[in-house]
Design a protein around this motif. Structure first.
Motif, PDB file in Angstrom:
ATOM      1  N   PHE A  77      33.432  32.284  32.587  1.00  0.00           N
ATOM      2  CA  PHE A  77      33.385  33.745  32.556  1.00  0.00           C
ATOM      3  C   PHE A  77      34.642  34.276  31.897  1.00  0.00           C
ATOM      4  N   GLU A  78      34.554  35.490  31.398  1.00  0.00           N
ATOM      5  CA  GLU A  78      35.697  36.133  30.741  1.00  0.00           C
ATOM      6  C   GLU A  78      36.697  36.602  31.792  1.00  0.00           C
ATOM      7  N   GLU A  79      37.974  36.544  31.440  1.00  0.00           N
ATOM      8  CA  GLU A  79      39.037  36.971  32.343  1.00  0.00           C
ATOM      9  C   GLU A  79      40.065  37.743  31.522  1.00  0.00           C
ATOM     10  N   MET A  80      40.414  38.931  31.998  1.00  0.00           N
ATOM     11  CA  MET A  80      41.378  39.763  31.270  1.00  0.00           C
ATOM     12  C   MET A  80      42.466  40.209  32.236  1.00  0.00           C
ATOM     13  N   PHE A  81      43.709  40.069  31.784  1.00  0.00           N
ATOM     14  CA  PHE A  81      44.874  40.431  32.588  1.00  0.00           C
ATOM     15  C   PHE A  81      45.639  41.550  31.896  1.00  0.00           C
ATOM     16  N   THR A  82      46.054  42.551  32.646  1.00  0.00           N
ATOM     17  CA  THR A  82      46.982  43.561  32.146  1.00  0.00           C
ATOM     18  C   THR A  82      48.234  43.454  32.995  1.00  0.00           C
ATOM     19  N   LEU A  83      49.326  43.081  32.350  1.00  0.00           N
ATOM     20  CA  LEU A  83      50.596  42.894  33.040  1.00  0.00           C
ATOM     21  C   LEU A  83      51.285  44.243  33.179  1.00  0.00           C
ATOM     22  N   LEU A  84      51.470  44.669  34.432  1.00  0.00           N
ATOM     23  CA  LEU A  84      52.074  45.973  34.716  1.00  0.00           C
ATOM     24  C   LEU A  84      53.582  45.882  34.898  1.00  0.00           C
ATOM     25  N   GLU A  85      54.043  44.786  35.514  1.00  0.00           N
ATOM     26  CA  GLU A  85      55.473  44.571  35.742  1.00  0.00           C
ATOM     27  C   GLU A  85      55.776  43.086  35.616  1.00  0.00           C
ATOM     28  N   GLY A  86      56.940  42.773  35.079  1.00  0.00           N
ATOM     29  CA  GLY A  86      57.383  41.389  35.025  1.00  0.00           C
ATOM     30  C   GLY A  86      57.091  40.712  33.707  1.00  0.00           C
ATOM     31  N   GLU A  87      57.119  39.399  33.770  1.00  0.00           N
ATOM     32  CA  GLU A  87      56.964  38.560  32.582  1.00  0.00           C
ATOM     33  C   GLU A  87      56.255  37.279  33.011  1.00  0.00           C
ATOM     34  N   THR A 122      59.008  39.405  41.085  1.00  0.00           N
ATOM     35  CA  THR A 122      57.560  39.455  41.273  1.00  0.00           C
ATOM     36  C   THR A 122      56.916  40.135  40.074  1.00  0.00           C
ATOM     37  N   ALA A 123      55.869  39.521  39.548  1.00  0.00           N
ATOM     38  CA  ALA A 123      55.088  40.115  38.460  1.00  0.00           C
ATOM     39  C   ALA A 123      53.878  40.804  39.088  1.00  0.00           C
ATOM     40  N   HIS A 124      53.459  41.884  38.467  1.00  0.00           N
ATOM     41  CA  HIS A 124      52.314  42.661  38.962  1.00  0.00           C
ATOM     42  C   HIS A 124      51.327  42.808  37.826  1.00  0.00           C
ATOM     43  N   MET A 125      50.067  42.438  38.077  1.00  0.00           N
ATOM     44  CA  MET A 125      49.067  42.582  37.031  1.00  0.00           C
ATOM     45  C   MET A 125      47.700  42.870  37.632  1.00  0.00           C
ATOM     46  N   LEU A 126      46.830  43.343  36.775  1.00  0.00           N
ATOM     47  CA  LEU A 126      45.428  43.527  37.122  1.00  0.00           C
ATOM     48  C   LEU A 126      44.631  42.459  36.395  1.00  0.00           C
ATOM     49  N   CYS A 127      43.617  41.927  37.068  1.00  0.00           N
ATOM     50  CA  CYS A 127      42.760  40.890  36.495  1.00  0.00           C
ATOM     51  C   CYS A 127      41.313  41.339  36.624  1.00  0.00           C
ATOM     52  N   MET A 128      40.622  41.393  35.479  1.00  0.00           N
ATOM     53  CA  MET A 128      39.197  41.705  35.489  1.00  0.00           C
ATOM     54  C   MET A 128      38.432  40.463  35.070  1.00  0.00           C
ATOM     55  N   CYS A 129      37.414  40.111  35.839  1.00  0.00           N
ATOM     56  CA  CYS A 129      36.548  38.981  35.520  1.00  0.00           C
ATOM     57  C   CYS A 129      35.134  39.499  35.333  1.00  0.00           C
ATOM     58  N   THR A 130      34.485  39.025  34.268  1.00  0.00           N
ATOM     59  CA  THR A 130      33.119  39.444  34.011  1.00  0.00           C
ATOM     60  C   THR A 130      32.288  38.257  33.558  1.00  0.00           C
ATOM     61  N   PRO A 131      31.188  37.976  34.231  1.00  0.00           N
ATOM     62  CA  PRO A 131      30.700  38.669  35.414  1.00  0.00           C
ATOM     63  C   PRO A 131      31.568  38.368  36.632  1.00  0.00           C
ATOM     64  N   ALA A 132      31.255  39.063  37.709  1.00  0.00           N
ATOM     65  CA  ALA A 132      32.004  38.910  38.960  1.00  0.00           C
ATOM     66  C   ALA A 132      31.773  37.528  39.562  1.00  0.00           C
TER      67      ALA A 132
END
Length: 181
Positions: A77-87, A122-132
């Motif tokens: 499945f596809e996985e997308m990350f948006t890094l909000l804080e950190g490296e 600490t790194a902070h990110m959002l992860c979207m997976c499609t399909p769930a």
């Protein structure tokens, strides 16, 4: 002109009617109704579950401690990350690159990948997976945590071994496999 067809809506067919059984989702990562689990030493909060999107996708808030991150793996499945804080250092098909806050990384289905927090914070990110489905895997494989900012649990060696056995049995169900680096 760009082809704007959508894989779930064949060309020439009418857009389906609204489904009133589906509701608007507003997810507060610190809300009492959000499940939090410790996975790979980080704290993952399920913001939007597959159950809420009719299985189309899930969205997970991830707090990844210094040095944290999953081992190399792949899934269909596809996985997308948006890094909000950190490296983070992302490994993709055996090559690594550093990704900084503000960047988005899309991992195609079936490609071997991993990430590791190299920022010292600490790194902070959002992860979207499609399909769930990844949301369900994390809930089954992780250790429950009281809140998004609670320290991750410190499982005993026995608890870690038990969880490792469980994960091995869950990987095929959630279309995931571990790969050698």
């Amino acid at each position: 002109m760009t082809d704007r067809t959508h894989p779930s809506s064949p060309p020439g067919l009418a857009i389906p009617a609204d489904d009133p059984s589906r509701v608007l989702t507003v997810a507060d990562p610190d809300g009492a109704d959000r499940p939090h689990v410790s996975v790979a030493g980080g704290t993952y909060t399920i913001l939007v579950s597959g159950a809420q999107t009719a299985g189309r996708y899930c969205l997970i808030d991830m707090l990844v401690p210094a040095g944290g991150g999953p081992p190399p793996h792949r899934h269909d499945f596809e996985e997308m990350f948006t890094l909000l804080e950190g490296e983070l250092e992302f490994a993709f098909r055996g090559k690594s690159q550093t990704v900084r806050a503000g960047s988005t990384v899309n991992v195609p289905a079936n490609a071997p990948h991993a990430f590791r927090n190299v920022s010292g914070e600490t790194a902070h990110m959002l992860c979207m997976c499609t399909p769930a489905g990844q949301d369900e895997f994390f809930l089954a494989a992780g250790f429950p945590v009281a809140s998004r900012t609670s320290p991750p649990p410190q499982p005993t060696p026995e608890q870690r071994a038990e969880k490792a056995k469980l994960i091995e049995t869950l990987l095929p169900k959630y279309r995931t496999e571990m790969v050698r680096a």
